[in-house]
Scaffold this active site. Structure first.
Site, PDB file in Angstrom:
ATOM      1  N   ASP A 277       0.802  -3.199  -1.472  1.00 27.21           N
ATOM      2  CA  ASP A 277      -0.515  -3.386  -0.871  1.00 27.21           C
ATOM      3  C   ASP A 277      -0.971  -4.827  -1.145  1.00 27.21           C
ATOM      4  O   ASP A 277      -0.931  -5.257  -2.310  1.00 27.21           O
ATOM      5  CB  ASP A 277      -1.462  -2.375  -1.542  1.00 27.21           C
ATOM      6  CG  ASP A 277      -2.836  -2.357  -0.914  1.00 27.21           C
ATOM      7  OD1 ASP A 277      -3.263  -3.392  -0.360  1.00 27.21           O
ATOM      8  OD2 ASP A 277      -3.489  -1.302  -0.992  1.00 27.21           O
TER       9      ASP A 277
ATOM     10  N   ASP B 197      -0.506 -10.784   9.956  1.00 28.01           N
ATOM     11  CA  ASP B 197      -0.818 -10.142  11.235  1.00 28.01           C
ATOM     12  C   ASP B 197      -1.379  -8.747  10.958  1.00 28.01           C
ATOM     13  O   ASP B 197      -1.261  -7.839  11.767  1.00 28.01           O
ATOM     14  CB  ASP B 197       0.499 -10.068  12.045  1.00 28.01           C
ATOM     15  CG  ASP B 197       0.292  -9.584  13.471  1.00 28.01           C
ATOM     16  OD1 ASP B 197      -0.789  -9.821  14.026  1.00 28.01           O
ATOM     17  OD2 ASP B 197       1.217  -8.954  14.021  1.00 28.01           O
TER      18      ASP B 197
ATOM     19  N   LYS C 270      -4.534 -12.979  11.672  1.00 33.96           N
ATOM     20  CA  LYS C 270      -5.198 -12.328  12.814  1.00 33.96           C
ATOM     21  C   LYS C 270      -6.661 -12.049  12.489  1.00 33.96           C
ATOM     22  O   LYS C 270      -6.990 -11.631  11.380  1.00 33.96           O
ATOM     23  CB  LYS C 270      -4.474 -11.001  13.089  1.00 33.96           C
ATOM     24  CG  LYS C 270      -5.217 -10.152  14.102  1.00 33.96           C
ATOM     25  CD  LYS C 270      -4.343  -9.288  14.922  1.00 33.96           C
ATOM     26  CE  LYS C 270      -3.716  -8.131  14.179  1.00 33.96           C
ATOM     27  NZ  LYS C 270      -2.589  -7.611  14.960  1.00 33.96           N
TER      28      LYS C 270
HETATM   29  N1  SAM Z   1       3.504  -8.807  12.343  1.00 33.74           N
HETATM   30  C1  SAM Z   1       4.158  -7.514  12.428  1.00 33.74           C
HETATM   31  C2  SAM Z   1       5.341  -7.670  13.344  1.00 33.74           C
HETATM   32  O1  SAM Z   1       5.388  -8.661  14.061  1.00 33.74           O
HETATM   33  O2  SAM Z   1       6.226  -6.805  13.324  1.00 33.74           O
HETATM   34  C3  SAM Z   1       3.217  -6.438  12.888  1.00 33.74           C
HETATM   35  C4  SAM Z   1       2.171  -6.092  11.882  1.00 33.74           C
HETATM   36  S1  SAM Z   1       1.297  -4.612  12.233  1.00 33.74           S
HETATM   37  C5  SAM Z   1       0.292  -5.104  13.568  1.00 33.74           C
HETATM   38  C6  SAM Z   1       0.125  -4.472  10.924  1.00 33.74           C
HETATM   39  C7  SAM Z   1       0.701  -4.026   9.590  1.00 33.74           C
HETATM   40  O3  SAM Z   1      -0.296  -4.207   8.589  1.00 33.74           O
HETATM   41  C8  SAM Z   1       1.095  -2.541   9.502  1.00 33.74           C
HETATM   42  O4  SAM Z   1       2.479  -2.432   9.345  1.00 33.74           O
HETATM   43  C9  SAM Z   1       0.346  -2.036   8.245  1.00 33.74           C
HETATM   44  O5  SAM Z   1       1.120  -1.183   7.431  1.00 33.74           O
HETATM   45  C10 SAM Z   1       0.056  -3.337   7.519  1.00 33.74           C
HETATM   46  N2  SAM Z   1      -1.034  -3.256   6.524  1.00 33.74           N
HETATM   47  C11 SAM Z   1      -2.329  -2.862   6.745  1.00 33.74           C
HETATM   48  N3  SAM Z   1      -3.030  -2.924   5.581  1.00 33.74           N
HETATM   49  C12 SAM Z   1      -2.171  -3.376   4.615  1.00 33.74           C
HETATM   50  C13 SAM Z   1      -2.307  -3.658   3.223  1.00 33.74           C
HETATM   51  N4  SAM Z   1      -3.484  -3.482   2.576  1.00 33.74           N
HETATM   52  N5  SAM Z   1      -1.235  -4.115   2.538  1.00 33.74           N
HETATM   53  C14 SAM Z   1      -0.039  -4.284   3.169  1.00 33.74           C
HETATM   54  N6  SAM Z   1       0.147  -4.037   4.486  1.00 33.74           N
HETATM   55  C15 SAM Z   1      -0.902  -3.588   5.210  1.00 33.74           C
END
Ligand code: SAM
Length: 296
Positions: free
Chosen positions: A93, A118, A158
């Site tokens: 996380d 992202d 983002k």
């Molecule tokens: N940039 C990636 C790609 O091109 O494949 C796509 C990213 S996706 C839109 C957003 C990601 O943010 C998800 O996989 C989600 O698990 C992750 N995410 C959200 N909150 C998070 C956190 N607190 N720590 C780590 N990852 C997190």
């Protein structure tokens, strides 16, 4: 069939499959780089919120072109991710200090030249709530970035261009010399998503990256150890105004205190409330009925 319909409708979805990227979002990072040259001179990069991994694929490729064997990419996500050649993966996380420590442990005492994020929480469909959560995630990304990015480094993330966006820009401007917002042509016009490109990381003098989150973590040891650092406390500038040696709004003063008139005389309020919520209670009190009602 529905798959070929999607290929027809979304050129970047089709291109991603043709060029071997795991998601169409790869082109957003490629387009950002075409304009802002974010990979120039970069040998160590971190991809926050990386799954399924298309940004990490772009990073691994660009860094390999930049500096072959010196290149190092670390990718982090809460969710598991299939391996990407040349990329170190951490399942964690981004709001945790342990994740930050694990990231820099891979840079042998150094820090990253570039951090990208992202990240997106699960969308609820309630726009205000989604914007709020996205803003919180961006602040978490900024928080961990202050821990893992080297001075002068670049941060790309983002954002949702919602109502309170200028507050986020101000927070970013405290840490970076240059903050620009951009919308790559591969990002759908129908989405309020955009990206901030923040260059030249330069935190305020005396700022200590400590990764505490007041909302989640206000009992942690590091919070109490560092709360007295004045620079960390004053992230948002606080400016007091008015006559600072005049009356103190929190003190009680004797009735004969000089306020302009020489002796104290009671004055009625200039405008009494027209329909105060306690109006009914006042009326009942006048006819001594309030106590009666309470007793009943
Ligand atoms: N940039 C990636 C790609 O091109 O494949 C796509 C990213 S996706 C839109 C957003 C990601 O943010 C998800 O996989 C989600 O698990 C992750 N995410 C959200 N909150 C998070 C956190 N607190 N720590 C780590 N990852 C997190």
């Amino acid at each position: 069939n529905t798959n070929s319909t999607k290929d027809k409708r979304d050129i970047f979805y089709r291109l991603a499959k043709e060029e071997g990227y795991r998601a169409r979002s790869a082109y957003k990072l490629i387009h950002i780089d075409e304009k802002f040259k974010i990979f120039n001179g970069v040998s160590k990069a971190v991809d926050l919120c990386a799954a399924p991994g298309s940004w990490s694929q772009v990073l691994a490729k660009k860094l390999r072109e930049n500096c072959q064997e010196m290149a190092k990419t670390v990718s982090v996500d809460i969710q598991a991710m299939a391996p990407i050649p040349g990329t170190i993966q951490i399942q964690g996380d981004i709001t945790n200090l342990s994740t930050a420590k694990e990231i820099i442990s891979h840079f042998e005492g150094d820090k990253a030249d570039l951090v990208v994020c992202d990240g997106a929480p699960d969308v609820t469909g309630l726009h205000d709530l989604d914007e709020y959560i996205q803003a919180q995630l961006l602040l978490s990304a900024l928080n961990i970035t202050t821990y893992i990015l080297k001075l002068g480094g670049t941060f790309v993330a983002k954002i949702f261009r919602g109502r309170d966006i200028s507050l986020l820009y101000s927070q970013l401007k405290i840490f970076f010399q240059q903050v620009i917002v951009t919308k790559p042509r591969s990002s759908r016009n129908s989405s309020i998503e955009a990206f901030v490109v923040c260059k030249v990381f330069q935190p305020p003098e005396g700022y200590e990256p400590i990764m505490y989150n007041l909302l989640l973590d206000n009992t942690s040891k590091s919070y109490f150890e560092n709360i007295n650092n004045p620079v960390n406390q004053i992230i948002v500038p606080f400016i007091a105004c008015g006559d600072l040696s005049g009356f103190d709004a929190d003190r009680n003063y004797p009735l004969n205190t000089p306020t302009g008139s020489s002796s104290y005389k009671y004055s009625e309020p200039t405008q009494k409330p027209i329909a105060p919520p306690y109006q009914k209670a006042c009326e009942l009190k006048k006819t001594c009925e309030l106590a009666k009602q309470e007793n009943e």
